[in-house]
Every structure is written in structure tokens, then in C-alpha cells.
Write an enzyme that holds these catalytic residues in place. Structure first.
Site, PDB file in Angstrom:
ATOM      1  N   GLN A 170      61.566  63.548  35.965  1.00 51.16           N
ATOM      2  CA  GLN A 170      61.069  62.588  34.976  1.00 51.16           C
ATOM      3  C   GLN A 170      60.745  63.305  33.669  1.00 51.16           C
ATOM      4  OE1 GLN A 170      57.036  60.983  34.391  1.00 51.16           O
ATOM      5  NE2 GLN A 170      57.834  59.040  35.142  1.00 51.16           N
ATOM      6  N   ASN A 211      53.256  53.911  30.296  1.00 51.40           N
ATOM      7  CA  ASN A 211      51.923  54.526  30.365  1.00 51.40           C
ATOM      8  C   ASN A 211      51.416  55.097  29.045  1.00 51.40           C
ATOM      9  OD1 ASN A 211      52.219  53.829  33.009  1.00 51.40           O
ATOM     10  ND2 ASN A 211      52.211  55.892  33.841  1.00 51.40           N
ATOM     11  N   HIS A 215      60.710  58.500  30.932  1.00 48.76           N
ATOM     12  CA  HIS A 215      59.388  57.867  31.043  1.00 48.76           C
ATOM     13  C   HIS A 215      59.094  57.111  29.745  1.00 48.76           C
ATOM     14  CE1 HIS A 215      55.525  56.997  32.505  1.00 48.76           C
ATOM     15  NE2 HIS A 215      54.948  58.188  32.500  1.00 48.76           N
ATOM     16  N   GLY A 252      53.235  56.324  45.678  1.00 50.46           N
ATOM     17  CA  GLY A 252      52.573  57.368  44.928  1.00 50.46           C
ATOM     18  C   GLY A 252      51.566  58.126  45.766  1.00 50.46           C
ATOM     19  N   ARG A 253      50.345  57.619  45.832  1.00 48.38           N
ATOM     20  CA  ARG A 253      49.280  58.355  46.527  1.00 48.38           C
ATOM     21  C   ARG A 253      49.559  58.554  48.006  1.00 48.38           C
ATOM     22  NH1 ARG A 253      43.577  57.051  43.495  1.00 48.38           N
ATOM     23  NH2 ARG A 253      44.419  57.111  41.377  1.00 48.38           N
ATOM     24  N   ASN A 290      46.216  54.408  27.818  1.00 48.30           N
ATOM     25  CA  ASN A 290      46.385  55.059  26.514  1.00 48.30           C
ATOM     26  C   ASN A 290      46.504  54.056  25.367  1.00 48.30           C
ATOM     27  OD1 ASN A 290      46.244  57.793  27.392  1.00 48.30           O
ATOM     28  ND2 ASN A 290      48.329  57.607  28.197  1.00 48.30           N
ATOM     29  N   TYR A 313      52.876  56.885  26.671  1.00 50.69           N
ATOM     30  CA  TYR A 313      53.390  58.149  26.137  1.00 50.69           C
ATOM     31  C   TYR A 313      54.400  57.857  25.025  1.00 50.69           C
ATOM     32  CZ  TYR A 313      50.718  59.831  30.028  1.00 50.69           C
ATOM     33  OH  TYR A 313      49.672  60.064  30.890  1.00 50.69           O
ATOM     34  N   ARG A 363      61.671  54.284  33.284  1.00 49.42           N
ATOM     35  CA  ARG A 363      60.416  53.703  33.787  1.00 49.42           C
ATOM     36  C   ARG A 363      59.708  52.993  32.646  1.00 49.42           C
ATOM     37  NH1 ARG A 363      54.884  56.400  36.259  1.00 49.42           N
ATOM     38  NH2 ARG A 363      54.806  55.154  38.145  1.00 49.42           N
ATOM     39  N   THR A 369      51.695  63.257  38.229  1.00 55.29           N
ATOM     40  CA  THR A 369      51.218  64.453  37.528  1.00 55.29           C
ATOM     41  C   THR A 369      50.332  65.266  38.455  1.00 55.29           C
ATOM     42  OG1 THR A 369      51.348  63.413  35.364  1.00 55.29           O
ATOM     43  CG2 THR A 369      49.846  65.273  35.584  1.00 55.29           C
TER      44      THR A 369
END
Length: 358
Positions: free
Chosen positions: A96, A176, A173, A315-316, A233, A178, A225, A23
Site C-alpha cells: 500500500q 483516511n 491509499h 484488520g485487528r 484527519n 492522507y 482504497r 500501520t
């Protein structure tokens, strides 16, 4: 192995390095993807596969400020800038689809959109709104059977738009915390109808979304995923979790999905996902397995050699290194990510990370 080509169904990947979905909150004008976003993804097109940031298939799923959508013609046109930028450099890209569900504040939604979820329980915690700063999550409207059918249709319609926009495939997705995981997770899903109260029923919404998406664009262009042991969350572990997700993975494999992407955020403080459970999920799915979780070049190569994954997500490291593939090949030092710019508008901390050539 990390730099070897890989055939993902009908799609030829140049290497086994995957850009994880991240994101970035740069869709500043009505959740429409823009030229800055195209530049960002184009910079990273040497990865074997790019997976975009979470993109809502519905106005109801735009829970965070400035995240992109894909449900109207303007968004299709906006995303074409990105797919063209990636394809011009020989890359492959999946979008995604992330419906935020109850992880939402009403201020972030467009006019006429509703906060929805499997039940009426408010997601604990707060989220950012551009107009009012941090705010508690908005109470969701419990989804009726009709609401669920609409949401399933929105995922399928968005998948068709993704192909129109030039994407090579889509990732659903279901992680996480959602919307899809809100149905999967027994700590969130308190329903007593056909979408709750048992493992089979909790899996139902995810499988309906998957089946509708397959019908729309074909199984070989659909990945998913999951984060079975995540806690983001207000999810977390529950009795029967492993059996439920192994059943889900087995069914997804039989449907012929392109890949299963397993989230492991233990490197950032989330609970450890046991190696045995990962192996069981990989075996149950029986198809391309996408590993993630704090990898560097050496640990990614080891995971591939030990057959703990077929592809590895970064990712990062990918966020901060547009030329990550070249840096991993040469052993060059990696840029450090600037967390203060992860979700801010504009190019700073987004398209201005230096490449080796600079």
C-alpha cells in the site's frame, strides 16, 4: 465462499480473506523494511491476499515515526525479505502506497524532505514523534502544479520499485485523510485551480496518480482504497460527496483496476456508510470489490453470499491471529489484540501472537 479460491486479474488467490493494511511502525532504521517485518507478514501468508502497512513513495510522505518507504535501493532490498517470506508460503502480497501529506510532523521526515498538502491549512490535532513526544502537525507547503507532477511521478516510480521488490501489485491509499484524500475532500481542499473547486477537479490528482501507476505496472496490478464517509484527519462529509465518489468509482472501473477497497470504520465509531451507497459504489466500479469494516468469519461469509463484496478485509483479527484462516475454518477462539503494542518497536505484540499449533 470465504475459503474459496479467487482470481484477481492474473493473480490466483487461495481464499477470499484479505489482510487489511495496518500501520505498525517497525521500520526503525531509516524507514527501511527489515527481517522482523518479513517474519510478521510471513506468519500471515495463508490469507488470500496480504496488503502491507502504508508505505511512502516519497521522502515527503514519511509523516509518522518509523513507517516504511519505497523510493530507494535499500528499501527495495528490505522489502524483498517480506515478499520472499510470503511467496515461500504460497501467499500473495500488495504494497500500500500512503503519502501522508499534511498529516505530518517535520521531525519525522528525513533531511531535505518537506511537509506538503493541497493548501496551507494545518491538519488539526497532534502526532507522535520519537524525539519530542506528541506534537501538533507541521504547517504544510501548498503544492504547486510542479509539486503535484513530482508527487505523481513518485507514485509511478515506487510502483516500478514494488515490482522489482517482488510485490504482486500495489494499493493506492486514497483514504483516511492522507495526501490523495486531502485533494478529494472538499473540507480540506480549498484550491481554486484545476485541482480544486469542483468534484471533477478534486478527483483529478487521484486519477493522475492512478493513470501514472497503471502506465508503470499495468492496471491489473493496481488497487485503490477510499473512505468517502470517513472523518479521520479532519475530512468528513460534504455536499455532493456521493456523486463525486460514484463518478470516481465509475472512472476507476473503466480504467480496469484490480479492485476497489472501501473503508468502513463505523465499527470503531466512525459514521455509518449506508448500505445503498456501498452498493452504488460497487455497481459503479463494476469490478472486484473489497469490503471491510469489523467483519468476523460469519459476517464475512454472509457479505460474500449476499454479493456485498468479492473479497473481505480483516484488520485487528489478522493482526492478533497469524493463523486467522485456520482459526476461522475451525471456529477456534481468536487471540485478542494488544492495542498498547500497535505502534511500538520490537517483536512484542507483533510477531509473538500464538498460533493454534503453539
Amino acid at each position: 465462499m470465504l475459503f474459496d479460491a479467487y482470481k484477481l486479474g492474473p493473480i490466483q488467490l487461495s481464499n477470499r480473506i484479505v489482510m487489511a493494511p495496518l500501520t505498525r511502525s517497525r521500520a526503525v532504521d531509516r524507514n527501511i523494511p527489515n527481517a522482523l517485518m518479513a517474519e510478521y507478514y510471513g506468519q500471515r501468508a495463508t490469507a488470500g491476499l496480504l496488503i502491507t502497512e502504508g508505505t511512502s513513495p516519497s521522502p515527503n510522505g514519511l509523516g509518522y515515526a518509523r513507517i516504511p518507504g519505497l523510493f530507494n535501493a535499500e528499501q527495495v532490498a528490505g522489502w524483498k525479505l517480506t515478499t520472499q517470506a510470503v511467496h515461500e508460503k504460497g501467499g500473495k502480497i500488495f504494497i500500500q502506497f500512503m503519502h501522508t501529506g499534511r498529516v505530518t510532523h517535520q521531525i519525522n521526515l528525513p533531511a531535505g524532505a518537506r511537509v506538503v498538502g493541497p493548501g496551507a491549512e494545518v491538519c488539526p490535532g497532534e502526532m507522535w514523534t520519537d524525539s519530542s513526544g506528541m506534537q501538533p502537525h507541521t504547517a504544510p507547503n501548498p503544492m504547486t502544479a510542479a509539486d503535484i507532477a513530482v508527487a505523481v511521478g513518485e507514485f509511478a516510480h515506487a510502483a516500478k520499485l514494488a515490482i522489482e521488490a517482488g510485490f504482486d501489485g500495489v494499493e493506492i491509499h486514497a483514504a483516511n485523510g492522507y495526501l490523495i484524500e486531502q485533494f478529494l475532500n472538499a473540507n480540506v481542499n480549498m484550491r481554486t485551480d484545476n485541482y480544486g473547486s469542483s468534484a471533477e477537479n478534486r478527483n483529478r490528482f487521484a486519477l493522475e496518480v492512478v493513470n501514472a501507476t497503471i502506465t508503470a505496472i499495468g492496471a491489473e496490478r493496481v488497487g485503490i482504497r477510499i473512505s468517502p464517509l470517513g472523518v479521520f484527519n479532519a475530512t468528513g462529509a460534504f455536499d455532493g460527496l456521493e456523486a463525486q465518489f460514484l463518478s470516481l468509482a465509475e472512472t476507476l472501473g473503466k480504467l480496469g483496476l484490480a479492485y476497489l477497497h472501501l473503508v468502513d470504520h463505523s465499527s470503531m465509531g466512525a459514521p455509518i456508510v449506508p448500505a445503498a451507497f456501498k452498493a452504488d459504489l460497487q455497481k459503479a466500479f463494476g469490478r472486484t470489490f473489497l469490503a471491510s469494516g469489523g467483519f468476523d468469519g460469519k459476517s464475512a461469509e454472509t457479505a460474500l453470499q449476499e454479493k456485498r463484496g468479492d473479497l473481505v478485509a480483516f484488520g485487528r483479527h489478522m493482526l492478533a491471529n497469524p493463523d486467522l484462516v485456520a482459526r476461522l475454518k475451525s471456529g477456534a477462539t481468536l487471540n485478542a489484540p494488544d492495542a498498547s503494542t500497535f505502534y511500538t518497536p520490537g517483536p512484542k505484540g507483533y510477531t509473538d501472537y500464538p498460533a493454534l499449533a503453539a
